[in-house]
Design an enzyme around this catalytic site. Structure first.
Site: not given
Ligand code: AMP
Length: 196
Positions: A146, A14, A90, A135, A129
């Site tokens: 996840r 993404k 999500r 990260r 990554r």
């Molecule tokens: P990402 O960078 O999109 O993979 O997000 C990393 C983490 O942030 C996720 O595993 C969630 O813990 C939290 N997170 C990001 N976006 C959301 C969302 N829309 N709703 C809930 N948690 C989120």
């Protein structure tokens, strides 16, 4: 305006593809994961709360996440050609909230770009990554959590958007530029050139 959601499992590309879409369509990028990581870095109260969920591979509760997005839209989206939402929604309640947040700003969601990548490849990409960027949630234990969260809470959005005829299915494996070409042609087919 042209408002797009970039949808896919963690590790589906993404972030990489949204950078290309932004360049070509002039959209504003909102990544909820990045917004949260910024709060963690700055040690805000929200960052402290978010950290607990993120380190467990869990989602931030819907009400909190929706109000954060509302704030970000208020601060960042005004006067923009459109927004690409990366990592939001999500859950189904988040998808419904997004419709409301856009409606109250006189606009709507036009299409959902769904990056589909086999699970083995997702794990390999996230482990790589994690090594490259440090990260913290890109470790095997958190990656597995996840992916479970994705299957249980996020993947139903695929049918939700398919039923609305907004889902653009993309094979997210392989060469980054080939994947982008497929995305761009499907966006253009769905919403015109979108570059109005
Ligand atoms: P990402 O960078 O999109 O993979 O997000 C990393 C983490 O942030 C996720 O595993 C969630 O813990 C939290 N997170 C990001 N976006 C959301 C969302 N829309 N709703 C809930 N948690 C989120």
């Amino acid at each position: 305006m042209l408002n797009l959601v970039l949808f896919g499992a963690p590790g589906s590309g993404k972030g990489t593809q949204s950078a290309k879409i932004i360049d070509n369509y002039g959209l504003h990028h909102i990544s909820t994961g990045e917004v949260l990581r910024e709060h963690i870095k700055n040690e805000t109260d929200l960052g402290k709360t978010a950290q607990k969920y993120i380190s467990e591979g869990q989602l931030i509760p819907d009400d909190l996440m929706i109000s954060i997005l509302d704030d970000v839209l208020e601060k960042e989206a005004k006067g923009k050609k459109g927004v690409i939402f990366d990592g939001f929604p999500r859950t189904i309640p988040q998808a419904k909230a997004l419709d409301e947040l856009l409606k109250k700003r006189g606009t709507e969601l036009h299409a959902v770009v769904g990056l589909e990548v086999p699970e083995e490849e997702l794990v390999e990409r996230m482990l790589a990554r994690g090594k490259e960027t440090g990260r913290a949630d890109d470790n095997l234990e958190t990656i597995k959590k996840r992916l479970d969260v994705y299957h249980n809470q996020t993947s139903p959005l695929r049918d939700h958007y398919k039923n609305q005829n907004k889902y653009l299915q993309i094979n997210g494996s392989g060469n980054v530029d080939d994947i982008y070409r497929d995305i761009a042609s499907k966006i253009d087919e769905a919403v015109g050139s979108g570059k109005t």
